[in-house]
Design a protein around this motif. Structure first.
Motif, PDB file in Angstrom:
ATOM      1  N   TYR A  52       6.494  13.385  25.730  1.00 29.07           N
ATOM      2  CA  TYR A  52       5.684  14.390  25.029  1.00 29.07           C
ATOM      3  C   TYR A  52       6.379  14.862  23.753  1.00 29.07           C
ATOM      4  O   TYR A  52       5.761  14.968  22.690  1.00 29.07           O
ATOM      5  N   ASN A  95       7.934  12.785  31.503  1.00 25.29           N
ATOM      6  CA  ASN A  95       6.779  13.278  30.755  1.00 25.29           C
ATOM      7  C   ASN A  95       7.208  14.167  29.596  1.00 25.29           C
ATOM      8  O   ASN A  95       6.710  14.051  28.476  1.00 25.29           O
ATOM      9  N   PRO A 112       2.885  17.760  30.721  1.00 26.51           N
ATOM     10  CA  PRO A 112       4.164  17.444  30.058  1.00 26.51           C
ATOM     11  C   PRO A 112       5.382  17.978  30.799  1.00 26.51           C
ATOM     12  O   PRO A 112       6.454  17.383  30.719  1.00 26.51           O
ATOM     13  N   PHE A 162      -2.368  14.083  25.557  1.00 24.35           N
ATOM     14  CA  PHE A 162      -1.556  13.802  26.749  1.00 24.35           C
ATOM     15  C   PHE A 162      -2.424  13.835  28.006  1.00 24.35           C
ATOM     16  O   PHE A 162      -2.383  12.911  28.825  1.00 24.35           O
ATOM     17  N   THR A 175      -3.265  10.970  31.138  1.00 19.22           N
ATOM     18  CA  THR A 175      -2.816  11.137  32.523  1.00 19.22           C
ATOM     19  C   THR A 175      -3.906  11.611  33.472  1.00 19.22           C
ATOM     20  O   THR A 175      -3.856  11.322  34.669  1.00 19.22           O
ATOM     21  N   LEU A 208       3.900   5.733  29.054  1.00 16.51           N
ATOM     22  CA  LEU A 208       3.685   6.918  29.892  1.00 16.51           C
ATOM     23  C   LEU A 208       3.105   6.534  31.242  1.00 16.51           C
ATOM     24  O   LEU A 208       3.555   7.016  32.291  1.00 16.51           O
ATOM     25  N   MET A 212       2.504  13.876  37.186  1.00 14.68           N
ATOM     26  CA  MET A 212       2.147  13.043  36.037  1.00 14.68           C
ATOM     27  C   MET A 212       1.196  13.763  35.086  1.00 14.68           C
ATOM     28  O   MET A 212       1.142  13.458  33.894  1.00 14.68           O
ATOM     29  N   ASN A 219       5.335   6.461  35.018  1.00 17.60           N
ATOM     30  CA  ASN A 219       4.833   7.367  36.045  1.00 17.60           C
ATOM     31  C   ASN A 219       4.315   6.613  37.261  1.00 17.60           C
ATOM     32  O   ASN A 219       4.664   6.937  38.401  1.00 17.60           O
TER      33      ASN A 219
END
Length: 370
Positions: free
Chosen positions: A149, A145, A139, A159, A163, A310, A136, A314
């Motif tokens: 991205y 991911n 990218p 990003f 995460t 996102l 996760m 994940n």
């Protein structure tokens, strides 16, 4: 017959094909629209990464790391931690699928030869969780991911800020879970050390570095392809056979279906209204049914809220065995052993997944946009 057999064995591809055909019939795309929807840079980058990592695996690069760290004897806990956190950290760069392809069979082989088969199920289950959550972070850690991205044009720093906290918390939870592994001594089978093909490994690592430059928006895709494609062909053209073309085809079909669906007036507004403010939960729950990659592609057309999407897809990789298709890789590797107990594995896997899922949901409820 060959195509029908392949589709029968891969229901996810069958559904994606039916979806693409149905949407295409309702809103037929032009040739230029087809090329635009396929997202060649994303598919190409995935192909390059698959081939490069396959080359590193076949060169013995990853197995050599294990041989350098463990010789003679170790404890069940230290071995389990090595295999689990190998998946956790390596998945950040070589994807969760590949991390499991490399380290799950290695763990099964070592524990089998050391006659510690009771360690296999908990180790493999936590390897899978570690790969799904470690991937996760970056990218390029997993396909969803990379899609998010590129689709939303995120900057690397932005990003990682989304995460990073979840991955750090996950790593701590996984480490604490490893205390359940026994600390009894394990005598390792003798390992035969072989000379590594360093010239090949260095070239592959350099090509991998070029892919990272593209991910960081420092290298144009056309230039990347102009270097990587001929380099791989000259180094070993058989590496192209090692790519997961099923995943690439799945992406292509979903791109086509979603692109056509977005041109139909009925599907242009109400899904977005339905998702608004609920992106995290919709993506998490849909991942449990479709797996997180198809859920990502389907939902991305209806929301600009990339942070909850996102996080949802994940974290949504936890839960059912199909929530992340990478989890199926571990399960298939385990059931091929002569002493496998699929029911016990699924019970352990589901229980461990739900425990971590609950922890992350509690965190998200208080600290994120979920």
């Amino acid at each position: 017959m060959f195509i029908c057999e392949k589709l029968r064995k891969n229901p996810d591809l069958s559904l994606a094909l039916a979806f693409a055909l149905a949407a295409g019939i309702m809103a037929p795309p032009s040739a230029s629209e087809i090329m635009a929807r396929l997202n060649i840079p994303l598919l190409g980058l995935l192909l390059f990464l698959m081939c490069i990592v396959a080359g590193l695996r076949l060169s013995g690069f990853f197995a050599a790391i294990f041989q350098r760290l463990f010789k003679g004897a170790a404890t069940g806990r230290s071995l389990g931690r090595f295999f689990i956190f190998s998946c956790y950290f390596s998945s950040m760069f070589i994807t969760n699928d590949v991390a499991l392809i490399i380290f799950v069979p290695l763990a099964i082989m070592i524990f089998t030869e050391a006659r510690r088969i009771r360690l296999i199920v908990p180790t493999v289950c936590w390897q899978t969780i570690a790969a799904n959550l470690g991937s996760m972070l970056t990218p390029i850690g997993n396909p969803q991911n990379l899609f998010i991205y590129t689709h939303y044009g995120l900057a690397p720093g932005e990003f990682f800020s989304i995460t990073g906290p979840i991955v750090a918390l996950s790593g701590l939870a996984i480490y604490l879970a490893t205390f359940m592994l026994p600390k009894s001594e394990v005598t390792l089978p003798p390992q035969q050390e072989e000379a590594l093909p360093w010239r090949r490994i260095i070239i592959l690592l350099l090509l991998f570095g070029l892919c990272l430059l593209h991910v960081l928006h420092l290298l144009d895709f056309n230039l990347l392809a102009a270097v990587v494609l001929p380099a791989l062909a000259l180094l070993d053209r058989h590496l192209f056979k090692k790519a997961d073309y099923k995943l690439l085809l799945l992406f292509a079909l979903l791109f086509m279906g979603v692109g056509s669906l977005s041109q139909i007036e009925f599907f242009q507004s109400w899904p977005a209204k339905l998702m608004e403010g609920h992106e995290f939960w919709v993506s998490l729950l849909l991942s449990q049914l479709l797996s997180n990659v198809p859920a990502t592609v389907l939902l991305s057309s209806y929301t600009g809220a990339y942070t909850p999407l996102l996080l949802g897809v994940n974290i949504g990789g936890l839960g059912t065995i199909i929530a992340s298709m990478a989890s199926v890789i571990s399960f298939k590797a385990y059931i091929q052993t002569r002493f496998s107990k699929p029911g016990y594995y699924l019970l352990t896997f589901t229980g461990s997944n739900l425990a971590v899922l609950l922890l992350l949901l509690l965190y998200c409820q208080f600290h994120t946009l979920a």
